[in-house]
Design an enzyme around this catalytic site. Structure first.
Site, PDB file in Angstrom:
ATOM      1  N   GLY A 163       0.824  -1.194   0.000  1.00  0.00           N
ATOM      2  CA  GLY A 163       0.000   0.000   0.000  1.00  0.00           C
ATOM      3  C   GLY A 163       0.859   1.243   0.000  1.00  0.00           C
ATOM      4  O   GLY A 163       2.029   1.210   0.391  1.00  0.00           O
ATOM      5  N   GLN A 169       2.874   9.943   1.433  1.00  0.00           N
ATOM      6  CA  GLN A 169       4.154   9.235   1.440  1.00  0.00           C
ATOM      7  C   GLN A 169       5.026   9.614   0.249  1.00  0.00           C
ATOM      8  O   GLN A 169       6.223   9.361   0.261  1.00  0.00           O
ATOM      9  CB  GLN A 169       3.939   7.719   1.470  1.00  0.00           C
ATOM     10  CG  GLN A 169       3.384   7.223   2.786  1.00  0.00           C
ATOM     11  CD  GLN A 169       3.215   5.728   2.755  1.00  0.00           C
ATOM     12  OE1 GLN A 169       2.204   5.209   2.297  1.00  0.00           O
ATOM     13  NE2 GLN A 169       4.236   5.022   3.217  1.00  0.00           N
ATOM     14  N   CYS A 176       6.048  -0.351   7.077  1.00  0.00           N
ATOM     15  CA  CYS A 176       5.639   0.817   6.301  1.00  0.00           C
ATOM     16  C   CYS A 176       6.806   1.252   5.423  1.00  0.00           C
ATOM     17  O   CYS A 176       7.946   1.267   5.884  1.00  0.00           O
ATOM     18  CB  CYS A 176       5.243   1.934   7.265  1.00  0.00           C
ATOM     19  SG  CYS A 176       4.733   3.460   6.465  1.00  0.00           S
ATOM     20  N   LEU A 177       6.506   1.602   4.183  1.00  0.00           N
ATOM     21  CA  LEU A 177       7.551   2.061   3.277  1.00  0.00           C
ATOM     22  C   LEU A 177       8.202   3.349   3.785  1.00  0.00           C
ATOM     23  O   LEU A 177       9.328   3.658   3.405  1.00  0.00           O
ATOM     24  CB  LEU A 177       6.983   2.265   1.872  1.00  0.00           C
ATOM     25  CG  LEU A 177       6.485   0.996   1.175  1.00  0.00           C
ATOM     26  CD1 LEU A 177       5.831   1.338  -0.157  1.00  0.00           C
ATOM     27  CD2 LEU A 177       7.605  -0.003   0.986  1.00  0.00           C
ATOM     28  N   HIS A 188      -4.269   1.079   7.663  1.00  0.00           N
ATOM     29  CA  HIS A 188      -2.919   1.646   7.694  1.00  0.00           C
ATOM     30  C   HIS A 188      -2.802   2.824   6.727  1.00  0.00           C
ATOM     31  O   HIS A 188      -2.333   3.906   7.105  1.00  0.00           O
ATOM     32  CB  HIS A 188      -1.918   0.537   7.331  1.00  0.00           C
ATOM     33  CG  HIS A 188      -0.502   0.993   7.230  1.00  0.00           C
ATOM     34  ND1 HIS A 188       0.461   0.584   8.128  1.00  0.00           N
ATOM     35  CD2 HIS A 188       0.134   1.802   6.343  1.00  0.00           C
ATOM     36  CE1 HIS A 188       1.627   1.142   7.783  1.00  0.00           C
ATOM     37  NE2 HIS A 188       1.445   1.865   6.703  1.00  0.00           N
ATOM     38  N   GLU A 189      -3.260   2.630   5.496  1.00  0.00           N
ATOM     39  CA  GLU A 189      -3.117   3.684   4.483  1.00  0.00           C
ATOM     40  C   GLU A 189      -4.046   4.871   4.766  1.00  0.00           C
ATOM     41  O   GLU A 189      -3.650   6.019   4.586  1.00  0.00           O
ATOM     42  CB  GLU A 189      -3.353   3.132   3.072  1.00  0.00           C
ATOM     43  CG  GLU A 189      -2.383   2.044   2.646  1.00  0.00           C
ATOM     44  CD  GLU A 189      -0.911   2.404   2.797  1.00  0.00           C
ATOM     45  OE1 GLU A 189      -0.549   3.596   2.724  1.00  0.00           O
ATOM     46  OE2 GLU A 189      -0.102   1.479   3.006  1.00  0.00           O
ATOM     47  N   HIS A 238      -2.604   7.245   7.188  1.00  0.00           N
ATOM     48  CA  HIS A 238      -1.641   8.184   6.589  1.00  0.00           C
ATOM     49  C   HIS A 238      -2.319   9.482   6.156  1.00  0.00           C
ATOM     50  O   HIS A 238      -1.726  10.557   6.239  1.00  0.00           O
ATOM     51  CB  HIS A 238      -0.964   7.580   5.352  1.00  0.00           C
ATOM     52  CG  HIS A 238       0.228   6.723   5.653  1.00  0.00           C
ATOM     53  ND1 HIS A 238       1.375   7.216   6.240  1.00  0.00           N
ATOM     54  CD2 HIS A 238       0.460   5.419   5.413  1.00  0.00           C
ATOM     55  CE1 HIS A 238       2.262   6.238   6.349  1.00  0.00           C
ATOM     56  NE2 HIS A 238       1.735   5.133   5.859  1.00  0.00           N
TER      57      HIS A 238
END
Length: 157
Positions: free
Chosen positions: A46, A51, A88-89, A130-131, A134
């Site tokens: 994701g 991000q 997480c990226l 999660h996304e 953000h």
């Protein structure tokens, strides 16, 4: 295809609340394509627009069933509970235990600004929560139970 730079923890853009998308412009469509390319290149499941430094309410997810684009997503319903490792990226090389709902129902718009609802369980439910976090300036580390730990990923041959 254009890869975008993934912002990492400490970048103030990750702490900001994103603005809703009012109309889908050509630039927004390119952003969505770039986000998918960037997510796949980074082996993520994701990616949210902040991000990559863009404060718009856009999320892309692929848990192995093909890409899902969510514009202006809103969680309508959750149930159950799951606890598992989450990464997480924007926090490379780390993971931690997080409890999330096991079922999530989201209202969103697709890349053509067509309204839809999507339901997800397990990894998809985790990724959606999660996304969407953000988009409101939250990182998963705020929810970690215990300590973060290092993770390494094997390179595919």
């Amino acid at each position: 295809m254009a890869l975008r730079t993934i912002r990492v923890q400490g970048d103030p853009v990750l702490e900001k609340i994103c603005k809703p998308v009012k109309e889908l412009t050509q630039r927004t469509k390119e952003l969505i394509e770039d986000m998918l390319d960037t997510m796949y290149e980074a082996n993520g499941v994701g990616l949210a627009a902040p991000q990559v430094g863009i404060l718009k309410r856009i999320v892309v997810i692929d848990v192995g069933e093909g890409p899902v684009v969510m514009v202006n997503p809103v969680i309508l319903e959750t149930s159950g509970e799951q606890t598992g490792d989450e990464g997480c990226l924007s926090i490379p090389g780390k993971a931690g235990q997080v409890t999330r709902p096991n079922y999530v129902k989201v209202h969103a718009f697709d890349e053509n600004m067509e309204e839809y609802e999507i339901e997800g369980t397990e990894l998809m439910a985790r990724a959606m929560c999660h996304e969407i976090d953000h988009l409101d300036g939250h990182l998963y580390v705020e929810k970690v139970e215990g300590q973060l730990h290092d993770v390494t990923y094997e390179e595919e041959e």
